[in-house]
Design a protein around this motif. Structure first.
Motif, PDB file in Angstrom:
ATOM      1  N   GLY A  38      -6.873 -14.960 -16.644  1.00 60.93           N
ATOM      2  CA  GLY A  38      -6.658 -15.628 -17.928  1.00 60.93           C
ATOM      3  C   GLY A  38      -7.771 -16.595 -18.272  1.00 60.93           C
ATOM      4  N   PHE A  39      -8.173 -17.397 -17.291  1.00 60.05           N
ATOM      5  CA  PHE A  39      -9.264 -18.342 -17.551  1.00 60.05           C
ATOM      6  C   PHE A  39     -10.584 -17.624 -17.793  1.00 60.05           C
ATOM      7  N   ASN A  40     -10.814 -16.546 -17.076  1.00 53.85           N
ATOM      8  CA  ASN A  40     -12.048 -15.797 -17.278  1.00 53.85           C
ATOM      9  C   ASN A  40     -12.087 -15.175 -18.671  1.00 53.85           C
ATOM     10  N   ALA A  41     -10.977 -14.616 -19.133  1.00 51.47           N
ATOM     11  CA  ALA A  41     -10.937 -14.022 -20.471  1.00 51.47           C
ATOM     12  C   ALA A  41     -11.087 -15.100 -21.544  1.00 51.47           C
ATOM     13  N   LEU A  42     -10.451 -16.248 -21.344  1.00 49.79           N
ATOM     14  CA  LEU A  42     -10.595 -17.334 -22.314  1.00 49.79           C
ATOM     15  C   LEU A  42     -12.026 -17.865 -22.346  1.00 49.79           C
ATOM     16  N   ARG A  43     -12.682 -17.872 -21.192  1.00 49.85           N
ATOM     17  CA  ARG A  43     -14.063 -18.359 -21.138  1.00 49.85           C
ATOM     18  C   ARG A  43     -14.988 -17.484 -21.968  1.00 49.85           C
ATOM     19  N   TYR A  44     -14.703 -16.171 -21.997  1.00 47.74           N
ATOM     20  CA  TYR A  44     -15.527 -15.264 -22.781  1.00 47.74           C
ATOM     21  C   TYR A  44     -15.092 -15.176 -24.239  1.00 47.74           C
ATOM     22  N   GLY A  45     -14.112 -15.956 -24.633  1.00 46.44           N
ATOM     23  CA  GLY A  45     -13.691 -16.009 -26.023  1.00 46.44           C
ATOM     24  C   GLY A  45     -12.765 -14.886 -26.444  1.00 46.44           C
TER      25      GLY A  45
END
Length: 78
Positions: A38-45
């Motif tokens: 989840g954090f990785n996907a949010l980091r990429y927008g």
């Protein structure tokens, strides 16, 4: 008076222990996949439906991997 198991009632079988190890590992792996994916996907927008898709995919992958390792480790201990 302490509990003493009666003869003939053994503990869980090796298969049951491995199944429980897999389920515990799968649960831990899914929670780790939810956090990191989840954090990785949010980091990429990434937002919306694609965010849910990628987070779910990450959860299943990490859950399956960690669950398999836990089941194998439990099988070795049997």
């Amino acid at each position: 008076m302490p509990y003493t198991p009666s003869p003939g009632h053994g503990g869980p079988s090796c298969y049951q222990k491995m199944k429980m190890g897999f389920l515990m590992g799968f649960t831990v792996g899914m929670s780790a996949g939810a956090i990191f994916g989840g954090f990785n996907a949010l980091r990429y927008g990434i937002r919306g439906r694609e965010l849910l898709h990628l987070t779910g995919k990450s959860m299943l992958q990490s859950g399956g991997t960690f669950g398999t390792f836990m089941a194998v480790g439990t099988g070795i201990r049997c």
